[in-house]
Design a protein around this motif. Structure first.
Motif, short mmCIF file in Angstrom:
data_model
loop_
_atom_site.label_atom_id
_atom_site.label_comp_id
_atom_site.label_asym_id
_atom_site.label_seq_id
_atom_site.Cartn_x
_atom_site.Cartn_y
_atom_site.Cartn_z
N PHE A 166 0.78 -1.24 0.00
CA PHE A 166 0.00 0.00 0.00
C PHE A 166 0.81 1.30 0.00
CE2 PHE A 166 -2.50 -3.24 2.35
CZ PHE A 166 -3.50 -3.41 1.41
N GLN A 167 2.09 1.26 0.33
CA GLN A 167 2.84 2.51 0.46
C GLN A 167 3.26 3.02 -0.91
OE1 GLN A 167 5.57 2.71 3.83
NE2 GLN A 167 6.88 4.11 2.68
N HIS A 168 2.27 3.53 -1.63
CA HIS A 168 2.49 4.10 -2.95
C HIS A 168 1.62 5.34 -3.09
CE1 HIS A 168 4.20 0.15 -3.82
NE2 HIS A 168 3.05 -0.39 -3.43
N GLY A 169 1.99 6.21 -4.00
CA GLY A 169 1.16 7.38 -4.26
C GLY A 169 0.97 8.23 -3.02
N ARG A 170 -0.30 8.43 -2.64
CA ARG A 170 -0.63 9.31 -1.52
C ARG A 170 -0.62 8.58 -0.18
NH1 ARG A 170 -5.74 12.95 -2.82
NH2 ARG A 170 -4.92 13.94 -0.94
N TYR A 171 -0.32 7.29 -0.18
CA TYR A 171 -0.25 6.52 1.06
C TYR A 171 1.21 6.49 1.51
CZ TYR A 171 -1.88 3.01 4.42
OH TYR A 171 -2.23 2.34 5.57
N ASN A 172 1.52 7.14 2.65
CA ASN A 172 2.91 7.36 3.03
C ASN A 172 3.36 6.45 4.18
OD1 ASN A 172 1.91 8.58 5.45
ND2 ASN A 172 1.66 10.53 4.37
#
Length: 471
Positions: free
Chosen positions: A342-348
């Motif tokens: 999940f740590q992609h795009g706007r998920y930090n």
């Protein structure tokens, strides 16, 4: 037991294979949503708007209704009257559809009030409250559509046709992925694309079940049948199972209420944690419970007590065999798993750390959740709905108390001193990580529910462990 066990295994394999496909697409769905939308006030609003009808879906469709319908359907089918069986399905569908049509209309009309009830923390933010209510008006009809889908699935499961029913959630995942990637960029409120995807998926899920019902000869126009004796029997069995079949979902909804007061993003982190924990539970735990219920009902109707015990024992062993290693994996690999997926795009990275907290604690309850999925049908197959209800109510009350106690303990341990002077609500809203307590409380309540059901089976003399547990 070799032949019946082989039949159960084939049923579980068919259900699990389709469910595995659905769960894999579900993970892809969460990855896409996290990358496109991140974890923020808009995603929190969506998850609340989805969780309310989804809670009712699991309570009515996958919970109380299915558990009451399958034993009665088996009883009507055993009479050998095909015309009566077809009429029974039509009367059940008409009654269920009629009631849910009214419920859906009330839900759309009272969406704002429902948000106040289930997410009272949003009352302090009118914009978030309005967005959540607007999304709920779109998602609420999903309840009626998916409940009728569950009726169709119950019929198919009774004929040992598990694959199609297990495939239907794939449609929901595909619709949400497509909406996030291609519809959201064209809408004034991008997050509303997910709500419209849920509504479309509900229509498609029901539509693909109908040809299979027609092939079995049980499809006809729904008719109102509240006075039909077998429909009334379903209602009598269904009412007490509303709590007993869905204590985990009730606890999750109570978590939604508390999470609405917590740090922004808490709803999204909890939803993601629940999705990952539900992966093994849905693939195996739900599959076992779904497949074993018709088998237990048949053994009960034929007064085959030994067969009943062997089938239940097999289900418990299989559930534990899968749940224990899955729990260890989820706890030990929680952070790298979330970061990778999940740590992609706007998920930090901060979102990853927060979701790790809730996944670690919630996953500790996986063995209990899986075993309850197998134990509860042992009561419903015998049309004993009171025992699971009592256990569920106790577990729910304890869960509520633990939520308050554990959140309070974390506030005392983690909150910055200056926040304590600003009042309780301000402290809750500005202290990240408190949602971890909600996962911990749900896990402990799950074990309490399991213990009560286990002891009840032994008191009633229904189950004795078969030889070979320690091998």
């Amino acid at each position: 037991m070799t032949a019946p066990r082989s039949s159960l295994l084939r049923g579980v394999a068919a259900f699990s294979s389709m469910t595995l496909l659905s769960r894999l697409l579900g993970l892809l769905r969460e990855t896409v949503i996290a990358a496109v939308f991140g974890a923020n006030a808009a995603t929190d609003a969506f998850w609340v708007a989805f969780r309310i009808p989804n809670f009712m879906r699991r309570l009515f469709a996958e919970g109380a209704f299915s558990l009451a319908f399958v034993p009665v359907f088996a009883e009507v089918r055993a009479r050998g009257d095909e015309a009566a069986l077809k009429a029974f399905v039509a009367r059940t569908a008409g009654t269920l559809g009629g009631v849910l049509l009214v419920v859906t209309a009330l839900g759309i009309w009272g969406a704002r009030a429902l948000v106040h009830v289930f997410a009272p923390g949003l009352a302090e933010d009118p914009a978030r409250l309005a967005l959540t209510a607007d999304l709920l008006r779109i998602t609420f009809p999903f309840l009626m559509l998916v409940s009728l889908t569950a009726l169709a699935a119950g019929v198919l499961n009774a004929y040992s046709k598990f694959a199609l029913a297990a495939f239907t959630p794939v449609i929901l995942n595909l619709c949400m992925i497509a909406a996030a990637l291609w519809l959201a960029p064209h809408l004034r409120i991008p997050i509303s694309a997910l709500a419209w995807a849920i509504l479309l998926a509900g229509v498609l899920q029901l539509a693909i079940q109908l040809p299979a019902l027609r092939k079995l000869g049980v499809l006809s126009w729904p008719r109102w049948g509240a006075t039909h004796p077998d429909v009334r029997k379903i209602m009598r069995l269904m009412l007490p199972t509303l709590f007993g079949s869905s204590v985990a979902q009730i606890n999750l909804l109570l978590d939604t209420v508390i999470a609405s007061f917590l740090f922004v993003g808490s709803q999204t982190w909890l939803a993601l944690s629940d999705r990952l924990m539900e992966f093994p539970l849905g693939v195996f735990g739900v599959a076992l419970g779904t497949v074993i219920l018709p088998t237990l009902a048949r053994h009960h109707l034929s007064t085959d007590r030994a067969g009943f015990q062997r089938a239940l024992d097999w289900g418990l062993r299989t559930a534990l065999l899968i749940a224990l290693p899955a729990t260890v994996a989820l706890v030990l690999l929680a952070k790298p798993m979330i970061a990778t997926l999940f740590q992609h795009g706007r998920y930090n990275a901060f979102d990853t750390d927060m979701a790790t907290l809730s996944l670690t604690t919630l996953s500790c309850g996986l063995p209990a959740f899986a075993l309850v999925k197998v134990l509860a049908p042992a009561f419903y197959a015998r049309q004993d709905t009171k025992t699971p209800v009592r256990a569920a109510i106790v577990a729910m009350v304890v869960n509520m108390a633990l939520n308050v106690i554990l959140v309070g303990a974390l506030v005392w341990a983690w909150a910055a001193p200056e926040l304590h002077r600003g009042g309780v609500l301000e402290t809750l809203a500005h202290t990240p990580g408190l949602h971890m307590a909600l996962g911990m409380a749900s896990a402990l309540a799950g074990y309490l529910n399991l213990t009560q059901l286990w002891l009840a089976l032994h008191r009633q003399g229904v189950y004795q462990a078969q030889p070979g547990w320690l091998r």
